[in-house]
Design a protein around this motif. Structure first.
Motif, PDB file in Angstrom:
ATOM      1  N   ARG A   1       0.819  -1.214   0.000  1.00  0.00           N
ATOM      2  CA  ARG A   1       0.000   0.000   0.000  1.00  0.00           C
ATOM      3  C   ARG A   1       0.851   1.262   0.000  1.00  0.00           C
ATOM      4  NH1 ARG A   1      -3.811   2.025   5.035  1.00  0.00           N
ATOM      5  NH2 ARG A   1      -4.813   3.776   3.955  1.00  0.00           N
TER       6      ARG A   1
ATOM      7  N   VAL B   1       2.573   1.896  -3.312  1.00  0.00           N
ATOM      8  CA  VAL B   1       1.681   2.468  -4.326  1.00  0.00           C
ATOM      9  C   VAL B   1       1.499   3.964  -4.094  1.00  0.00           C
ATOM     10  CG1 VAL B   1      -0.705   2.475  -5.194  1.00  0.00           C
ATOM     11  CG2 VAL B   1       0.470   0.304  -4.789  1.00  0.00           C
TER      12      VAL B   1
ATOM     13  N   THR C   1      -7.603   2.822  -4.681  1.00  0.00           N
ATOM     14  CA  THR C   1      -6.999   1.728  -3.914  1.00  0.00           C
ATOM     15  C   THR C   1      -7.518   1.697  -2.476  1.00  0.00           C
ATOM     16  OG1 THR C   1      -5.110   3.150  -3.319  1.00  0.00           O
ATOM     17  CG2 THR C   1      -4.871   1.786  -5.288  1.00  0.00           C
TER      18      THR C   1
ATOM     19  N   SER D   1      -7.176  -1.244   0.007  1.00  0.00           N
ATOM     20  CA  SER D   1      -5.886  -1.594   0.616  1.00  0.00           C
ATOM     21  C   SER D   1      -5.880  -1.311   2.121  1.00  0.00           C
ATOM     22  CB  SER D   1      -4.755  -0.822  -0.069  1.00  0.00           C
ATOM     23  OG  SER D   1      -4.894   0.579   0.126  1.00  0.00           O
TER      24      SER D   1
END
Length: 370
Positions: free
Chosen positions: A269, A272, A285, A288
């Motif tokens: 996470r 990213v 996202t 996550s």
């Protein structure tokens, strides 16, 4: 079980409505990134110092209800007064008391829930729902009434939390027999527990840093306050299904597997966030958070319960959370410096390294078990 569900919902609503918006509020009252880092770090340090002490007092006195009411009152006072004190020193003092109260109440309420016959995951997921709703409502309130309005919302929610605590059955105070002694020496020589405490420093440290600076990061990469509130809502709400399935996953794979999986998801996470820093990507996202924070909190306290003595459970959980506060102090201060020198995006590169170190420690802990 409904009274415990309401307790978690309202307490975490208070956190969602307040904790995530402090960094944005500090900017509006002309507190620099370095000063913000100092405020967050000192708050985390003091919380770290008080958590194990409070856990020990709770284990010795069995006055869980009275302690919860006291620290909930402190949350209300600090949030209410912060609307009227805008100096650096005044905010530092008030935030420090806020951090002590919040981070002491979290492990204590978990200790209380773990001593009931109810499934912990089913209760804890309502905390995630409350946090998500609080964050969403607070974002809307800030848009309508200004940057400091979230403080009134959090203060009002803390009053409701205090009323609910009064309704919790008194029997929760008896966490263990009167003749049982709290064996701290045995706890502090438990190698698996010590390794997990180190994991807490890294995992919860980065999570606390994220909570403190996510609003600044999101604004820096071009996100609006409206999208920020929606993103936080979706992220926190994503914890609910993961906490919901955690019970089945733990029964099939074991609690240690679930916690390790959470740490792995956290590492990915933060990577990213660092490498793909665009509002649409970050918002997309949102799951996550559930896969990392949701699974970790669903499994961490159960894991501790499995590896420590029953009569040291309250102390063990508060020391575990204190380690997270210590990690938070370090991460928040360094992150404030990084933001001031390089920008908010780079703190997530820092978080990635720390989360990866936590993952290595989880595998080390498994070797100790074998």
């Amino acid at each position: 079980m409904s009274i415990y569900i309401l307790f978690y919902f309202t307490f975490y609503f208070t956190l969602g409505a307040s904790m995530l918006y402090f960094s944005q509020f500090f900017e509006t009252v002309h507190i620099s990134g370095g000063q913000s880092g100092m405020i967050f770090a000192i708050g985390s340090f003091l919380a770290m110092a008080f958590q194990p002490v409070l856990g020990y007092i709770n284990d010795k006195t069995k006055k869980s209800k009275e302690i919860l009411i006291l620290i909930t009152g402190i949350i209300f006072i600090t949030l209410f007064l912060m609307n009227y004190i805008n100096s650096f020193m005044g905010i530092l003092i008030l935030y420090s008391f806020y951090a002590i109260a919040v981070f002491c109440e979290m492990p204590l309420m978990d200790t209380v829930s773990l001593t009931t016959h109810y499934a912990f995951g089913k209760i804890r997921l309502w905390g995630s729902i409350g946090f998500a709703v609080g964050a969403l409502v607070s974002g809307k309130v800030i848009e309508m009434f200004g940057s400091s309005s979230f403080l009134y919302l959090g203060a009002a929610a803390s009053i409701i939390t205090g009323i609910i605590i009064l309704k919790i059955p008194v029997k929760i105070n008896n966490l263990h027999g009167d003749d049982e002694k709290v064996d701290l020496k045995k706890l502090l020589t438990n190698k698996r527990y010590i390794v997990f405490v180190m994991v807490s420093m890294l995992f919860l440290g980065t999570n606390n840093g994220h909570n403190s600076y996510f609003a600044v990061y999101f604004k820096e990469i071009g996100g609006s306050m409206a999208l920020l509130g929606t993103t936080i809502f979706l992220m926190t709400l994503s914890e609910v299904p993961f906490i919901g399935v955690s019970t089945k996953l733990i029964s099939k794979k074991g609690v240690e597997f679930v916690v390790t999986l959470a740490v792995l998801c956290m590492t990915v996470r933060w990577g990213v966030y660092f490498l793909f820093s665009k509002p649409s990507v970050i918002a997309g996202t949102f799951l996550s958070q559930g896969a990392s924070v949701g699974l970790f909190f669903a499994g961490a306290n159960l894991f501790i319960r499995n590896i420590v003595e029953k009569n040291t459970l309250g102390t063990a959980i508060t020391v575990f959370m204190a380690a997270g506060s210590l990690g938070g102090m370090f991460v928040q201060y360094i992150s404030g410096v990084i933001i001031e020198q390089y920008g908010a995006v780079y703190i997530y590169g820092f978080f990635t390294v720390l989360a990866f170190a936590a993952l290595i420690l989880m595998f080390l802990g498994k070797k100790l078990k074998n």
